[in-house]
Design a protein around this motif. Structure first.
Motif, PDB file in Angstrom:
ATOM      1  N   ALA A  21       0.834  -1.201   0.000  1.00  0.00           N
ATOM      2  CA  ALA A  21       0.000   0.000   0.000  1.00  0.00           C
ATOM      3  C   ALA A  21       0.872   1.256   0.000  1.00  0.00           C
ATOM      4  N   PHE A  22       1.929   1.248   0.795  1.00  0.00           N
ATOM      5  CA  PHE A  22       2.844   2.392   0.831  1.00  0.00           C
ATOM      6  C   PHE A  22       3.488   2.610  -0.540  1.00  0.00           C
ATOM      7  N   LEU A  23       3.983   1.551  -1.140  1.00  0.00           N
ATOM      8  CA  LEU A  23       4.635   1.672  -2.441  1.00  0.00           C
ATOM      9  C   LEU A  23       3.678   2.177  -3.510  1.00  0.00           C
ATOM     10  N   LEU A  24       2.449   1.669  -3.501  1.00  0.00           N
ATOM     11  CA  LEU A  24       1.471   2.104  -4.492  1.00  0.00           C
ATOM     12  C   LEU A  24       1.144   3.591  -4.332  1.00  0.00           C
ATOM     13  N   LEU A  25       1.029   4.047  -3.091  1.00  0.00           N
ATOM     14  CA  LEU A  25       0.730   5.465  -2.871  1.00  0.00           C
ATOM     15  C   LEU A  25       1.904   6.352  -3.284  1.00  0.00           C
ATOM     16  N   VAL A  26       3.122   5.894  -3.038  1.00  0.00           N
ATOM     17  CA  VAL A  26       4.294   6.661  -3.475  1.00  0.00           C
ATOM     18  C   VAL A  26       4.325   6.743  -5.001  1.00  0.00           C
ATOM     19  N   LEU A  27       4.067   5.615  -5.671  1.00  0.00           N
ATOM     20  CA  LEU A  27       4.045   5.618  -7.135  1.00  0.00           C
ATOM     21  C   LEU A  27       2.927   6.510  -7.670  1.00  0.00           C
ATOM     22  N   VAL A  31       3.195   9.859 -10.150  1.00  0.00           N
ATOM     23  CA  VAL A  31       2.429  10.108 -11.365  1.00  0.00           C
ATOM     24  C   VAL A  31       1.784  11.482 -11.312  1.00  0.00           C
ATOM     25  N   LEU A  32       1.196  11.814 -10.167  1.00  0.00           N
ATOM     26  CA  LEU A  32       0.573  13.126 -10.018  1.00  0.00           C
ATOM     27  C   LEU A  32       1.609  14.244 -10.111  1.00  0.00           C
ATOM     28  N   LEU A  33       2.784  13.998  -9.549  1.00  0.00           N
ATOM     29  CA  LEU A  33       3.822  15.031  -9.544  1.00  0.00           C
ATOM     30  C   LEU A  33       4.451  15.228 -10.910  1.00  0.00           C
ATOM     31  N   SER A  34       4.219  14.292 -11.819  1.00  0.00           N
ATOM     32  CA  SER A  34       4.800  14.438 -13.151  1.00  0.00           C
ATOM     33  C   SER A  34       4.317  15.714 -13.840  1.00  0.00           C
ATOM     34  N   VAL A  35       3.146  16.208 -13.432  1.00  0.00           N
ATOM     35  CA  VAL A  35       2.640  17.450 -14.026  1.00  0.00           C
ATOM     36  C   VAL A  35       3.482  18.644 -13.589  1.00  0.00           C
ATOM     37  N   LEU A  36       4.297  18.459 -12.529  1.00  0.00           N
ATOM     38  CA  LEU A  36       5.144  19.541 -12.040  1.00  0.00           C
ATOM     39  C   LEU A  36       6.501  19.585 -12.717  1.00  0.00           C
ATOM     40  N   ARG A  56       8.571  14.858   3.033  1.00  0.00           N
ATOM     41  CA  ARG A  56       7.880  14.818   4.336  1.00  0.00           C
ATOM     42  C   ARG A  56       6.577  14.029   4.221  1.00  0.00           C
ATOM     43  N   PHE A  57       5.871  14.213   3.121  1.00  0.00           N
ATOM     44  CA  PHE A  57       4.628  13.476   2.899  1.00  0.00           C
ATOM     45  C   PHE A  57       4.897  11.981   2.810  1.00  0.00           C
ATOM     46  N   TRP A  58       5.939  11.591   2.079  1.00  0.00           N
ATOM     47  CA  TRP A  58       6.282  10.171   1.981  1.00  0.00           C
ATOM     48  C   TRP A  58       6.660   9.586   3.330  1.00  0.00           C
ATOM     49  N   LEU A  59       7.416  10.336   4.120  1.00  0.00           N
ATOM     50  CA  LEU A  59       7.804   9.842   5.439  1.00  0.00           C
ATOM     51  C   LEU A  59       6.587   9.743   6.354  1.00  0.00           C
ATOM     52  N   TRP A  60       5.637  10.650   6.177  1.00  0.00           N
ATOM     53  CA  TRP A  60       4.382  10.562   6.937  1.00  0.00           C
ATOM     54  C   TRP A  60       3.608   9.317   6.516  1.00  0.00           C
ATOM     55  N   LEU A  61       3.511   9.053   5.209  1.00  0.00           N
ATOM     56  CA  LEU A  61       2.861   7.839   4.721  1.00  0.00           C
ATOM     57  C   LEU A  61       3.534   6.598   5.297  1.00  0.00           C
ATOM     58  N   LEU A  62       4.861   6.619   5.318  1.00  0.00           N
ATOM     59  CA  LEU A  62       5.609   5.479   5.838  1.00  0.00           C
ATOM     60  C   LEU A  62       5.210   5.176   7.276  1.00  0.00           C
ATOM     61  N   ARG A  63       5.096   6.224   8.084  1.00  0.00           N
ATOM     62  CA  ARG A  63       4.747   6.025   9.504  1.00  0.00           C
ATOM     63  C   ARG A  63       3.299   5.593   9.672  1.00  0.00           C
TER      64      ARG A  63
END
Length: 254
Positions: A21-27, A31-36, A56-63
Motif C-alpha cells: 500500500a505504501f509503495l502504491l501510494l508513493v508511485l 504520477v501526479l507530480l509528473s505534471v510539475l 515529508r509526505f512520503w515519510l508521513w505515509l511510511l509512519r
C-alpha cells in the motif's frame, strides 16, 4: 572474532499488505507530480522547498501506513555552514530522510541515478553531486571540484563512505573517496550512524514497523592524515551503528 550475522525480520501478511500500500501510494504521487516537471526550471531553492514537502509526505505515509517512524539524535553536532557528512548507508530511507533533516544537502551519487525520469532530473536540479564511476581518477577530481562549489554555498556535502548499501552488521568496506574529499576540502566531517536496514531492508519491498534511529555524531575536525581519519571515522560509525542495530533487535524481541 567475525561479527555475527544479522537476523532479518520475516514479513507476515500484514507487513506485506502495508508495504505494498505504501509503495502504491508513493508511485501514485509520482504520477501526479509528473505534471510539475516544468517547475524544474524554477529557482533551485523553490524546487528544493517543493521536494522537501513531498519527502515529508512520503515519510508521513511510511509512519501511518507501515508503522515505521524515525528519530534523529545529535542535531546539535551539526556545525554551522558547509561541512562533510559521512553517513552509514543501509537502505533507501536515509537518502530520503537526510534531505529533510539537513538544511540543503548535496548528496554524492552515481551518475546513472540522475537519468531516471522526474526523480533523476530533480536530483540534477537540486545540485546533488553525480559521479561517473567508470571515469577513474577524473571522477575523483570532478567530485572534489563540485563539492568545493557546494561548500562555498554553505551546503553540507553528504557521502556514503561504502559507496553502496550494506546489510546490518556486515563487515565495513570504506572507500577512498571520502578520505580524498576530507584531505582536499579541509572542513569538519560529521559521522552519521543508523539502523535503517533493520526495518527497511535493502533489495526488499517490505517495510517493518518500528523506529529508525539516525544518530549524528560529533564532527571530526580537519587536519588529520588520511589513514587516521579513515580509521577514526570507521570506528565511530561502525561502533555506534552496531549498538543501534543490536538495540533494535533487542526491542523487537520484547
Amino acid at each position: 572474532m567475525p561479527p555475527r550475522p544479522f537476523r532479518p525480520l520475516r514479513a507476515g501478511p500484514l507487513v506485506v499488505l502495508r508495504s505494498l500500500a505504501f509503495l502504491l501510494l508513493v508511485l501514485a504521487s509520482l504520477v501526479l507530480l509528473s505534471v510539475l516537471t516544468p517547475l524544474l526550471v524554477m529557482p533551485r531553492r523553490a524546487c528544493l522547498a517543493i521536494v522537501r514537502q513531498v519527502l515529508r509526505f512520503w515519510l508521513w505515509l511510511l509512519r501511518v501506513i507501515t508503522g515505521l517512524g524515525y528519530e534523529v539524535r545529535g542535531l546539535e553536532n551539526l556545525p554551522q555552514g558547509g561541512c562533510l557528512v559521512a553517513s552509514k548507508h543501509q537502505s533507501a530511507f536515509e537518502t530520503l530522510a537526510l534531505q529533510v533533516i539537513l538544511d540543503d544537502p548535496a548528496i554524492v551519487l552515481k551518475r546513472e541515478l540522475t537519468l531516471i525520469p522526474l526523480a533523476g532530473w530533480t536530483m540534477w536540479r537540486l545540485g546533488h553531486i553525480s559521479i561517473n564511476r567508470a571515469a577513474g581518477a577524473s571522477a575523483l577530481m570532478t567530485m572534489v571540484r563540485d563539492a568545493r562549489e557546494r561548500l562555498a554555498d554553505g551546503r553540507q556535502v553528504v557521502i556514503f563512505p561504502e559507496g553502496t548499501r550494506s546489510a546490518p552488521l556486515a563487515p565495513p568496506n570504506y572507500k577512498a573517496g571520502l578520505s580524498a574529499l576530507y584531505r582536499s576540502l579541509k572542513v569538519p566531517c560529521v559521522p552519521i550512524a543508523l539502523n535503517s536496514g533493520v526495518f527497511w531492508p535493502r533489495r526488499s519491498l517490505w517495510r517493518f514497523p518500528g523506529r529508525i534511529v539516525i544518530d549524528i555524531l560529533p564532527p571530526i575536525p580537519p587536519g588529520l592524515d588520511q589513514d587516521s581519519f579513515r580509521a577514526r571515522l570507521q570506528e565511530e560509525i561502525e561502533d555506534r551503528t552496531r549498538a543501534l542495530v543490536e538495540d533494535a533487535e533487542t526491542n523487537r524481541q520484547r
